[in-house]
Scaffold this motif. Structure first.
Motif, PDB file in Angstrom:
ATOM      1  N   UNK A 147     101.802 -26.403 -28.355  1.00 58.30           N
ATOM      2  CA  UNK A 147     101.768 -25.186 -27.551  1.00 58.30           C
ATOM      3  C   UNK A 147     103.051 -24.415 -27.725  1.00 58.30           C
ATOM      4  N   UNK A 148     104.087 -25.099 -27.710  1.00 55.44           N
ATOM      5  CA  UNK A 148     105.638 -24.673 -28.027  1.00 55.44           C
ATOM      6  C   UNK A 148     105.567 -24.051 -29.132  1.00 55.44           C
ATOM      7  N   UNK A 149     105.119 -24.389 -30.280  1.00 53.14           N
ATOM      8  CA  UNK A 149     105.419 -23.752 -31.598  1.00 53.14           C
ATOM      9  C   UNK A 149     104.102 -22.783 -31.973  1.00 53.14           C
ATOM     10  N   UNK A 150     102.963 -22.829 -31.501  1.00 53.17           N
ATOM     11  CA  UNK A 150     102.057 -22.064 -31.994  1.00 53.17           C
ATOM     12  C   UNK A 150     101.345 -21.070 -30.854  1.00 53.17           C
ATOM     13  N   UNK A 151     101.641 -21.781 -29.540  1.00 52.71           N
ATOM     14  CA  UNK A 151     101.121 -20.945 -28.323  1.00 52.71           C
ATOM     15  C   UNK A 151      99.698 -21.316 -27.917  1.00 52.71           C
ATOM     16  N   UNK A 152      99.163 -22.459 -28.436  1.00 53.00           N
ATOM     17  CA  UNK A 152      97.769 -23.090 -28.401  1.00 53.00           C
ATOM     18  C   UNK A 152      97.846 -23.999 -26.998  1.00 53.00           C
ATOM     19  N   UNK A 153      97.034 -23.387 -25.945  1.00 51.96           N
ATOM     20  CA  UNK A 153      97.086 -24.008 -24.914  1.00 51.96           C
ATOM     21  C   UNK A 153      96.065 -25.107 -24.722  1.00 51.96           C
ATOM     22  N   UNK A 154      96.316 -26.143 -24.071  1.00 47.03           N
ATOM     23  CA  UNK A 154      95.344 -27.255 -23.830  1.00 47.03           C
ATOM     24  C   UNK A 154      94.984 -27.378 -22.439  1.00 47.03           C
ATOM     25  N   UNK A 195      94.340 -15.766 -26.939  1.00 47.82           N
ATOM     26  CA  UNK A 195      94.502 -16.758 -26.085  1.00 47.82           C
ATOM     27  C   UNK A 195      94.195 -18.010 -26.300  1.00 47.82           C
ATOM     28  N   UNK A 196      94.738 -18.634 -27.490  1.00 51.44           N
ATOM     29  CA  UNK A 196      94.054 -19.742 -28.189  1.00 51.44           C
ATOM     30  C   UNK A 196      94.077 -20.861 -27.322  1.00 51.44           C
ATOM     31  N   UNK A 197      93.035 -21.594 -27.075  1.00 50.12           N
ATOM     32  CA  UNK A 197      92.657 -22.598 -26.110  1.00 50.12           C
ATOM     33  C   UNK A 197      91.847 -23.583 -26.607  1.00 50.12           C
ATOM     34  N   UNK A 198      92.206 -24.973 -26.469  1.00 55.43           N
ATOM     35  CA  UNK A 198      91.486 -25.756 -27.084  1.00 55.43           C
ATOM     36  C   UNK A 198      91.582 -27.160 -26.142  1.00 55.43           C
ATOM     37  N   UNK A 199      90.643 -27.753 -25.521  1.00 54.18           N
ATOM     38  CA  UNK A 199      90.896 -29.127 -24.371  1.00 54.18           C
ATOM     39  C   UNK A 199      91.589 -29.990 -24.927  1.00 54.18           C
ATOM     40  N   UNK A 200      92.345 -30.288 -24.168  1.00 57.81           N
ATOM     41  CA  UNK A 200      93.223 -31.806 -24.255  1.00 57.81           C
ATOM     42  C   UNK A 200      92.624 -33.001 -24.425  1.00 57.81           C
ATOM     43  N   UNK A 201      92.912 -33.711 -25.138  1.00 51.39           N
ATOM     44  CA  UNK A 201      92.379 -35.118 -25.415  1.00 51.39           C
ATOM     45  C   UNK A 201      93.415 -36.119 -24.947  1.00 51.39           C
ATOM     46  N   UNK A 202      94.427 -35.639 -24.229  1.00 46.86           N
ATOM     47  CA  UNK A 202      95.352 -36.712 -23.619  1.00 46.86           C
ATOM     48  C   UNK A 202      94.613 -37.874 -22.798  1.00 46.86           C
ATOM     49  N   UNK A 203      93.368 -37.481 -22.266  1.00 49.99           N
ATOM     50  CA  UNK A 203      92.745 -38.701 -21.422  1.00 49.99           C
ATOM     51  C   UNK A 203      92.024 -39.367 -22.311  1.00 49.99           C
ATOM     52  N   UNK A 204      91.936 -38.994 -23.762  1.00 52.13           N
ATOM     53  CA  UNK A 204      91.138 -39.916 -24.492  1.00 52.13           C
ATOM     54  C   UNK A 204      92.026 -40.771 -25.125  1.00 52.13           C
ATOM     55  N   UNK A 205      93.335 -40.227 -25.597  1.00 53.31           N
ATOM     56  CA  UNK A 205      94.347 -40.996 -26.376  1.00 53.31           C
ATOM     57  C   UNK A 205      95.616 -40.551 -25.930  1.00 53.31           C
ATOM     58  N   UNK A 236      95.400 -30.688 -19.858  1.00 50.60           N
ATOM     59  CA  UNK A 236      96.797 -31.414 -20.326  1.00 50.60           C
ATOM     60  C   UNK A 236      97.719 -31.175 -18.879  1.00 50.60           C
ATOM     61  N   UNK A 237      98.239 -32.105 -18.271  1.00 50.21           N
ATOM     62  CA  UNK A 237      98.914 -32.022 -16.953  1.00 50.21           C
ATOM     63  C   UNK A 237     100.542 -31.812 -16.942  1.00 50.21           C
ATOM     64  N   UNK A 238     101.070 -31.740 -18.215  1.00 48.05           N
ATOM     65  CA  UNK A 238     102.411 -31.462 -18.313  1.00 48.05           C
ATOM     66  C   UNK A 238     102.672 -30.658 -19.482  1.00 48.05           C
ATOM     67  N   UNK A 239     102.052 -29.495 -19.722  1.00 48.70           N
ATOM     68  CA  UNK A 239     102.025 -28.630 -20.923  1.00 48.70           C
ATOM     69  C   UNK A 239     103.192 -27.655 -20.611  1.00 48.70           C
TER      70      UNK A 239
END
Length: 197
Positions: free
Chosen positions: A124-131, A103-113, A134-137
């Motif tokens: 997320x769509x192409x590799x299945x990496x969850x962030x 279950x690959x997951x890495x913190x989202x940086x949307x609030x940074x950039x 992220x409020x709209x993944x």
């Protein structure tokens, strides 16, 4: 001292032991950080007056499962980010591996950039990496009913389902792939006197 060496020293001074690796090669700087430090490091890269990485140019997922000729022995999924500092006129590549291959997951940086929004959705769509964070993944390139993640190296080339228009039902339907897997061997045709002078 070159600009690249100055950047390397600034990164080492800012992050110290938090850097798993720092490479300066081919005119580029690349750092690798642990997933637990990733979000904090990214915030410091933006906010530090010595670094000033104010733009996220690109973010992508990578599947290392069959990387290199000798095989890959580390974590399978990584997120790679490219940053730009307009004020300092330098670039940086940041790589972070997801700690769990199942279950690959890495913190989202949307609030940074905020520019990371669609890039994270694509990874997320192409590799299945969850962030997380992220409020709209949700999927961005494949259909909402799509099964699997097509850029994973174990995803079949022909996919799992195909869609076609069914004239009896008057709509598009999904069905299992009907393409038979085959191996193409090119046929070589040469003239009798090929290569003769």
């Amino acid at each position: 001292m070159s600009k690249l060496e100055t950047l390397g020293q600034s990164l080492q001074a800012q992050f110290g032991e938090r850097l798993k690796s720092l490479k300066l090669a081919l005119g580029e700087a690349t750092i690798e950080v642990d997933a637990a430090d990733y979000l904090q490091v990214m915030q410091e890269l933006r906010d530090s007056e010595a670094l000033c990485f104010d733009e996220l140019i690109d973010l992508c997922g990578v599947d290392y499962s069959t990387y290199g000729n000798d095989g890959w022995s580390g974590k399978r999924y990584a997120v790679v980010v490219h940053l730009l500092s307009v004020a300092k006129n330098w670039r940086l590549r940041v790589r972070v591996f997801a700690p769990d291959d199942a279950f690959p997951a890495v913190d989202s940086v949307v609030n940074v950039w905020s520019s990371a929004n669609w890039f994270e959705r694509e990874a997320f769509d192409l590799f299945g990496i969850v962030f997380p964070g992220h409020e709209d993944l949700r999927r961005i390139l494949t259909d909402y009913g799509f099964i699997g993640h097509p850029f994973r190296k174990d995803f079949p080339i022909s996919g799992y389902v195909e869609m076609r228009y069914d004239p009896d039902q008057g709509r598009v339907i999904y069905q299992p792939v009907t393409i038979e897997p085959r191996e193409n061997t090119p046929r070589i045709v040469r003239e009798e006197n090929y290569g003769d002078v």
